[in-house]
Design a protein around this motif. Structure first.
Motif, PDB file in Angstrom:
ATOM      1  N   THR A  25       0.974  -0.823   0.488  1.00 26.47           N
ATOM      2  CA  THR A  25      -0.128   0.014  -0.062  1.00 26.47           C
ATOM      3  C   THR A  25       1.111   0.951   0.256  1.00 26.47           C
ATOM      4  O   THR A  25       2.161   1.654  -0.403  1.00 26.47           O
ATOM      5  CB  THR A  25      -1.162   0.359   1.032  1.00 26.47           C
ATOM      6  N   MET A  45      -8.071   1.806   8.117  1.00 27.30           N
ATOM      7  CA  MET A  45      -8.931   2.254   7.921  1.00 27.30           C
ATOM      8  C   MET A  45     -10.052   2.986   8.719  1.00 27.30           C
ATOM      9  O   MET A  45     -11.114   2.682   8.798  1.00 27.30           O
ATOM     10  CB  MET A  45      -9.792   1.586   6.879  1.00 27.30           C
ATOM     11  N   SER A  48      -7.764   9.408   9.463  1.00 33.25           N
ATOM     12  CA  SER A  48      -7.562  10.117   7.970  1.00 33.25           C
ATOM     13  C   SER A  48      -6.033  10.235   7.762  1.00 33.25           C
ATOM     14  O   SER A  48      -6.046  11.131   6.795  1.00 33.25           O
ATOM     15  CB  SER A  48      -8.600  11.387   7.501  1.00 33.25           C
ATOM     16  N   HIS A  51      -4.026   9.923   4.370  1.00 37.04           N
ATOM     17  CA  HIS A  51      -4.542  11.301   3.198  1.00 37.04           C
ATOM     18  C   HIS A  51      -3.505  11.458   2.291  1.00 37.04           C
ATOM     19  O   HIS A  51      -2.379  11.571   2.591  1.00 37.04           O
ATOM     20  CB  HIS A  51      -5.466  12.023   4.163  1.00 37.04           C
ATOM     21  N   ALA A  65     -13.196   3.989  -4.136  1.00 32.37           N
ATOM     22  CA  ALA A  65     -13.358   3.839  -2.894  1.00 32.37           C
ATOM     23  C   ALA A  65     -14.770   2.814  -2.384  1.00 32.37           C
ATOM     24  O   ALA A  65     -15.386   3.453  -2.845  1.00 32.37           O
ATOM     25  CB  ALA A  65     -12.677   5.089  -2.262  1.00 32.37           C
ATOM     26  N   ASP A  68     -16.912   3.477   3.516  1.00 32.35           N
ATOM     27  CA  ASP A  68     -16.049   3.107   4.752  1.00 32.35           C
ATOM     28  C   ASP A  68     -15.144   4.125   4.675  1.00 32.35           C
ATOM     29  O   ASP A  68     -14.545   5.008   5.203  1.00 32.35           O
ATOM     30  CB  ASP A  68     -15.223   2.155   5.090  1.00 32.35           C
ATOM     31  N   GLU A  69     -14.255   4.177   3.813  1.00 29.28           N
ATOM     32  CA  GLU A  69     -13.142   5.055   2.868  1.00 29.28           C
ATOM     33  C   GLU A  69     -13.856   6.605   2.669  1.00 29.28           C
ATOM     34  O   GLU A  69     -12.430   7.324   3.626  1.00 29.28           O
ATOM     35  CB  GLU A  69     -12.040   4.710   1.602  1.00 29.28           C
ATOM     36  N   GLU A  70     -14.730   6.312   1.971  1.00 31.12           N
ATOM     37  CA  GLU A  70     -15.192   7.493   1.660  1.00 31.12           C
ATOM     38  C   GLU A  70     -15.413   8.785   3.621  1.00 31.12           C
ATOM     39  O   GLU A  70     -15.462   9.540   3.448  1.00 31.12           O
ATOM     40  CB  GLU A  70     -16.468   8.081   1.037  1.00 31.12           C
ATOM     41  N   LEU A  73     -12.422   9.995   4.703  1.00 29.25           N
ATOM     42  CA  LEU A  73     -11.847  11.094   4.135  1.00 29.25           C
ATOM     43  C   LEU A  73     -12.417  12.221   4.738  1.00 29.25           C
ATOM     44  O   LEU A  73     -12.103  13.614   4.444  1.00 29.25           O
ATOM     45  CB  LEU A  73     -11.935  10.356   2.641  1.00 29.25           C
ATOM     46  N   ARG A  84      -7.749  10.030  -1.480  1.00 27.77           N
ATOM     47  CA  ARG A  84      -7.560   8.483  -1.075  1.00 27.77           C
ATOM     48  C   ARG A  84      -7.131   8.132  -0.163  1.00 27.77           C
ATOM     49  O   ARG A  84      -5.947   9.574   0.432  1.00 27.77           O
ATOM     50  CB  ARG A  84      -7.054   7.744  -2.254  1.00 27.77           C
ATOM     51  N   LEU A  85      -7.173   7.605   0.835  1.00 29.86           N
ATOM     52  CA  LEU A  85      -6.671   7.529   2.246  1.00 29.86           C
ATOM     53  C   LEU A  85      -5.581   6.031   1.455  1.00 29.86           C
ATOM     54  O   LEU A  85      -4.970   5.353   1.127  1.00 29.86           O
ATOM     55  CB  LEU A  85      -7.000   5.822   3.078  1.00 29.86           C
ATOM     56  N   GLN A  88      -5.462   2.384   1.351  1.00 32.49           N
ATOM     57  CA  GLN A  88      -6.653   1.254   0.808  1.00 32.49           C
ATOM     58  C   GLN A  88      -6.141   1.872  -1.210  1.00 32.49           C
ATOM     59  O   GLN A  88      -6.556   1.002  -1.499  1.00 32.49           O
ATOM     60  CB  GLN A  88      -7.341   2.325   1.014  1.00 32.49           C
TER      61      GLN A  88
END
Length: 112
Positions: A25, A45, A48, A51, A65, A68-70, A73, A84-85, A88
């Motif tokens: 990642t 996750m 943030s 980021h 995404a 959960d990621e949204e 963020l 994005r994270l 992820q």
């Protein structure tokens, strides 16, 4: 397995091009390189602090995404349409040459 190129753009505008193995990642790579990317939740996750902002030219090469990621963020400082994270974003051959901007600041909301 071939290596791929990743370009990190630091907050001061300097670029750092690195070669990396696939299937790590962005957060893992940043930690290996000693970059300023906290990852307070250790890639689960749940924060943030990893980021990143993906270059607009590269953003569509990423998988979408998840919800959960949204949500995570939404806590990021300086959120953009291509945020994005790092935990992820899995680096694969399809992302060779990706350009990633490291934000000037992050906000650790863990424990609040």
């Amino acid at each position: 397995m071939s290596k791929l190129k990743v370009i990190f753009v630091h907050p001061d505008g300097t670029e750092q091009q690195v070669d990396t193995e696939q299937n790590v990642t962005v957060l893992q790579l940043a930690h290996e390189l000693g970059l300023e990317m906290e990852g307070a939740c250790e890639g689960n996750m749940a924060c943030s602090t990893c980021h990143i902002v993906v270059d607009k030219k590269d953003f569509d090469r990423l998988p979408e995404a998840c919800e959960d990621e949204e949500e995570m963020l939404d806590l990021a400082v300086g959120l953009t349409a291509t945020s994005r994270l790092g935990c992820q974003v899995l680096l694969t051959d399809e992302l060779d040459g990706i350009r990633l901007f490291l934000p000037k600041t992050t906000r650790n909301m863990m424990g609040f």
